[in-house]
Design a protein around this motif. Sequence first.
Motif, short mmCIF file in Angstrom:
data_model
loop_
_atom_site.label_atom_id
_atom_site.label_comp_id
_atom_site.label_asym_id
_atom_site.label_seq_id
_atom_site.Cartn_x
_atom_site.Cartn_y
_atom_site.Cartn_z
N PHE B 34 0.84 -1.20 0.00
CA PHE B 34 0.00 0.00 0.00
C PHE B 34 0.88 1.26 0.00
O PHE B 34 1.93 1.28 0.63
CB PHE B 34 -0.88 -0.02 1.24
N ARG B 35 0.42 2.27 -0.75
CA ARG B 35 1.18 3.52 -0.78
C ARG B 35 0.55 4.52 0.19
O ARG B 35 -0.28 5.33 -0.19
CB ARG B 35 1.20 4.11 -2.18
N ALA B 53 13.17 16.35 -7.18
CA ALA B 53 13.18 16.56 -8.62
C ALA B 53 12.10 15.73 -9.32
O ALA B 53 11.70 16.05 -10.42
CB ALA B 53 14.55 16.21 -9.18
N HIS B 54 11.63 14.66 -8.69
CA HIS B 54 10.68 13.78 -9.36
C HIS B 54 9.27 13.89 -8.82
O HIS B 54 8.39 13.17 -9.28
CB HIS B 54 11.14 12.33 -9.24
N CYS B 55 9.04 14.73 -7.83
CA CYS B 55 7.71 14.77 -7.23
C CYS B 55 6.72 15.46 -8.17
O CYS B 55 6.87 16.65 -8.45
CB CYS B 55 7.78 15.54 -5.92
N PRO B 56 5.71 14.73 -8.69
CA PRO B 56 4.77 15.37 -9.63
C PRO B 56 3.97 16.49 -8.97
O PRO B 56 3.56 17.42 -9.64
CB PRO B 56 3.85 14.23 -10.06
N ARG B 58 5.12 18.47 -6.69
CA ARG B 58 6.06 19.50 -6.21
C ARG B 58 5.87 19.72 -4.72
O ARG B 58 5.77 20.85 -4.26
CB ARG B 58 5.80 20.82 -6.95
N THR B 80 0.19 13.46 -3.26
CA THR B 80 -0.79 12.58 -3.92
C THR B 80 -0.47 11.12 -3.66
O THR B 80 -1.11 10.25 -4.24
CB THR B 80 -0.80 12.82 -5.44
N TYR B 81 0.53 10.84 -2.87
CA TYR B 81 0.89 9.46 -2.50
C TYR B 81 1.14 8.58 -3.73
O TYR B 81 0.72 7.44 -3.77
CB TYR B 81 -0.19 8.85 -1.58
N CYS B 82 1.82 9.14 -4.72
CA CYS B 82 2.10 8.34 -5.90
C CYS B 82 3.27 7.40 -5.65
O CYS B 82 3.44 6.41 -6.34
CB CYS B 82 2.40 9.24 -7.10
N GLY B 83 4.10 7.71 -4.67
CA GLY B 83 5.21 6.83 -4.35
C GLY B 83 6.40 6.96 -5.27
O GLY B 83 7.30 6.14 -5.25
N ARG B 84 6.41 8.01 -6.08
CA ARG B 84 7.51 8.20 -7.01
C ARG B 84 8.82 8.47 -6.25
O ARG B 84 9.88 8.04 -6.66
CB ARG B 84 7.18 9.39 -7.92
N ASP B 87 10.38 5.34 -5.22
CA ASP B 87 10.93 4.63 -6.38
C ASP B 87 12.33 5.12 -6.73
O ASP B 87 13.21 4.34 -7.04
CB ASP B 87 10.06 4.86 -7.62
#
Lengths: 560, 179
Positions: B34-35, B53-56, B58, B80-84, B87
């Motif tokens: 789960f994220r 740098a990768h957070c959609p 921001r 948004t808890y995308c989990g990027r 990663d």
Amino acid sequence: MLTIDDVKKQLKDKYQAAVKNFEAPYSTRLFVDIDKSKVREISNEIIKMGGRYLVSVGYDNIARDKTLGLIHNFSLDRDDLFVCIRTSAPVDNPEFDSITPDIPNAGWSEREYMDLLGMKFKGHPKPKRLILADDWPEGVYPLRKEVPYNLMPPAAENVAYQLDEAPEGCTTIPVGPFHPTLHEPAHFAVFVDGETIKGCDYRGFMVHRGLEKLCQTQVTYNEIPFIAERICGICGSVHATSYSQALELAAGLKISRRAEYIRTIMLEIERIHSHLLWLGIAGHLIGFDTVFMQAWRVREAIMWYGEKLTGNRKTYGMIVAGGVRRDITPELGDELLGILKTIEKELITIHKAIVGDGSIHRRTKGVGCITKQETELWSLVGPVARARGVDIDVRRDHPYAAYDEMQFDVPVVDSCDVWGTVVVRILETFEAIKIIRQALDKMPAGPIMTEFAEDVKPLQHAIAAVEAPRGEVVHYLITGEENRPERWRVRAPTYPNLQGVPAMLLNDQFADLPIIIGSIDPCFSCTDRVVKVDIRTGEKSRLTKMDLEKISRAKKFAGR
Amino acid sequence: MYLMSKIKQVLLVLKPGVVTLKYPFEPHPVAKDFRGQPSWDHHKCVGCGGCAAHCPARTILIRDVCQDLRVMYYDGSRCTYCGRCADVCPEDAITMTEQYELATNDKNDIGVNMELFMLTCQRCGRCFNMETTNMIDKMGLRGFKYDNLETRAVISKLTTEQFDPKMLEESDRFKRPQK
């Protein structure tokens, strides 16, 4: 079957110098540069070849050659071909011929660029404001490069959108700004004569979020799939897939087969849950809450599975440019098969329980009728079109991901009413289950991500379409410098379908309004771009609203 | 026909019975991957800024207050808890936890503030060796960043290869556009 060469030849023979250049980077995409004076004729020519209008894309090219570009996109469904006709006009006189009189569905696209880019369209039947807020200052065109993405002009008072006047003898009933079907903001002014709907005007785009501008100025290619996914809360993966496919086409990247299979499975999972959700909502709208409760109970299993597979209940965040983020292990695959079996069984039970129920038939049969010809004229898409006998489905007509290896039927019925959309959606859910089973069975081994070997070249054009549960999603991408798109245009399926709603509403009962609007499975946030109108033809009335109300009351009391 | 379908509907409703969960009175466990709320392990973090740098959304900000001290702020209110971030983290310092009950009346409750002491090269003043092709380098990091933590704004234009106090001041003057 037309090939690219046939289309090229036909256009070249007929329009000679007006057709300046052809570009066909892949066998399924044809970009044609034309002279702007022939836009209308060439558009009609492509419609005659069997083309279906998709969407127009306007873009700012001022920095390069002082022009505004306009691209009309068409799909030749029987020939697996997208035809994009590109033209441009100088920025000091950005006037084009409107194609709306022949292709009514282009109305919104053209109005969008009047608002956002300051283009002018000669002969547009309704050049009213569509997207921008009523108090947005004149002469500020937010999609132009010179306008910063975070510009906030001062609010103005005493400005209101002028809704169309009601036809003579009709009363206006305002519906909205909160939507009677889904709880999203949109305003319908419905013109009724007694209980019968005689037309409507629509003002929406109240949740226009400026996503395209944001993605063209702030974020990078890799982040856009996550933003694209949030265009729609129900069918997010379709937008992420469509964007990723457009980018992969533009960059010439071929992703691994396994990733394509996983994308296919994600899209079908989404279709199952979306159709079950819609079935529930449709039941709720006609006051049949048993369907609502039971359809959503069945749906819950697939939602929990989505959470297990991707880490989130919705907005899966699964699809990124170059592949997918998580793999489907054999255990997860087995679990999915088990869930599908339960859903299939339960859905058959629900189907049997409601199919003979007279109340559903009375509320949906013969309601929201439009003919096949009208459907084609308005370029409607998805289950709405398939319920009217229009046999289109991007999965079959323009195969993407792993759909070329899948065996499935495209359910088409010709009842032309809301009942047809119910039937189509239930049948499609069974087809989706079938597709997932095949995909899990055939899925090859391999990596799930493919790295981009080099930077994406600027100014590459690409168009990608994906069949969402609601219809067809089209993404047009022009790549740019600084690792972000120069232009990214999203067309959600509600965008064309909503334009066809006035035709569906015509001569129906006011009480059927929610289910008719509901039958297109509207998604205002994904559309958000707006307006349309369709009124009983007749002389223009110059009466005020008060006068009209008086007249209609007088008529009523006269014992009509 | 009508009666038959009503009987079928009654059976349809009776068979599954009550399926409503007792949540929140009974806990509702989530799936393994789960994220939920991301958590930072400050022992592992090397301050590369890859997550920022990768957070959609921001929502991860980086502010270099001097050459050796980097402040990282995670603004959970917009996440948004995308989990990027988890990663891309080269050190696995970020994990997506199972925590999802995050409602609060103070958004600072779900923020994370980390002050990271950075090792810098005495010769070039940069935080890391930029010449080698390592994971950090691949993230396209330029060096120092000066986001404005007060307004929680990512200031993408302000990145330098040498620490620059003027840039830091400029970031302080940042104001969000207003009507």
